[in-house]
Design a protein around this motif. Structure first.
Motif, short mmCIF file in Angstrom:
data_model
loop_
_atom_site.label_atom_id
_atom_site.label_comp_id
_atom_site.label_asym_id
_atom_site.label_seq_id
_atom_site.Cartn_x
_atom_site.Cartn_y
_atom_site.Cartn_z
N UNK A 1 -3.19 2.84 -18.29
CA UNK A 1 -2.82 1.58 -17.67
C UNK A 1 -4.00 0.62 -17.65
N UNK A 2 -3.73 -0.58 -17.13
CA UNK A 2 -4.80 -1.58 -16.97
C UNK A 2 -5.92 -1.06 -16.09
N UNK B 1 -8.23 14.71 -14.97
CA UNK B 1 -7.04 13.90 -15.31
C UNK B 1 -7.31 13.15 -16.60
N UNK B 2 -6.23 12.75 -17.28
CA UNK B 2 -6.39 11.91 -18.46
C UNK B 2 -6.49 10.44 -18.07
N UNK B 3 -5.62 10.02 -17.14
CA UNK B 3 -5.55 8.62 -16.75
C UNK B 3 -5.39 8.51 -15.24
N UNK B 4 -5.69 7.35 -14.70
CA UNK B 4 -5.77 7.17 -13.26
C UNK B 4 -4.42 7.05 -12.56
N UNK B 5 -3.42 6.55 -13.24
CA UNK B 5 -2.15 6.23 -12.58
C UNK B 5 -1.01 7.07 -13.13
N UNK B 6 -0.76 8.19 -12.50
CA UNK B 6 0.40 9.00 -12.85
C UNK B 6 0.40 9.57 -14.24
N UNK B 7 -0.77 9.82 -14.80
CA UNK B 7 -0.85 10.43 -16.11
C UNK B 7 -0.56 9.50 -17.27
#
Length: 216
Positions: A161-162, A152-158
């Motif tokens: 975020x903080x 994944x690129x990021x933890x929260x829904x792509x």
């Protein structure tokens, strides 16, 4: 929060502390803020600063009359206080679940497991006592975190975020100082995050402050 643009942001920190995480978050937010540098020891333990943080530790944030301590809480607060920065999924959205999950997973199990390992605090083998340890074991914590950042690129829904600021900071710091083992998934995830312009700016600011204090 409707008053986000009205009240001054004051950031209390030391350049080699968890304040570096909040500095990055503030640079992502993009709102003007004033920095108060505090030295370790007496400067942090005085009555004036204890009115902001009774523990006498940094970082802390004052937003108008509101004081916020604890790094994860500050990151979450800033994301909600400045929604225009897009640093938190909308309340009620599906992405809000993983956002909260991994933000507080790093603040809880990761922080506790790494601290205990660093201080050579061993969890007893007695199952009755092991059940009191919320994180289980450091390998279990790292395996869970590895699963979260793999593919994944990021933890929260792509969306960045903080949660990425906080989790990415813990991983980068831990791998740099040897308190967390280097894993390919961790390195790929943090490399992407640390290349963000706000992260680069934040590091430059704190590194300059360190150099001015003769610590760099």
């Amino acid at each position: 929060m409707s008053d986000a643009g009205c009240d001054e942001l004051v950031f209390y920190t030391a350049p080699m502390s968890r304040g570096r995480i909040v500095r990055w978050m503030l640079e992502e937010v993009g709102a003007p803020y004033r920095t108060e540098i505090l030295g370790f020891g007496p400067p942090m333990k005085g009555a004036a600063y204890r009115a902001v943080n009774p523990l006498g530790k940094v970082p802390a944030l004052r937003h108008g009359e509101t004081a916020v301590t604890e790094t994860a809480a500050i990151c979450a607060y800033l994301a909600d206080a400045f929604p225009q920065a897009g640093l938190a999924p909308p309340p009620g959205s599906r992405a809000r679940g993983p956002y909260y999950r991994w933000l507080f997973f790093a603040a809880g199990p990761v922080e506790a497991a790494v601290t205990n390992r660093t201080l050579n605090v061993a969890v007893p083998d007695d199952p009755r006592l092991r059940g009191m340890v919320g994180y289980g074991s450091l390998p279990e914590v790292l395996d869970a975190l590895e699963g979260a950042v793999t593919g994944i690129d990021y933890l929260a829904g792509g969306q960045f975020s903080a949660a990425d600021v906080y989790v990415g900071s813990h991983l980068a710091w831990g791998m740099a100082f040897g308190t967390l083992e280097k894993r390919p998934a961790f390195e790929a995830y943090t490399a992407r995050l640390l290349a963000r312009p706000a992260a680069v700016r934040a590091r430059a600011i704190d590194d300059r402050l360190l150099a001015e204090q003769g610590q760099g």
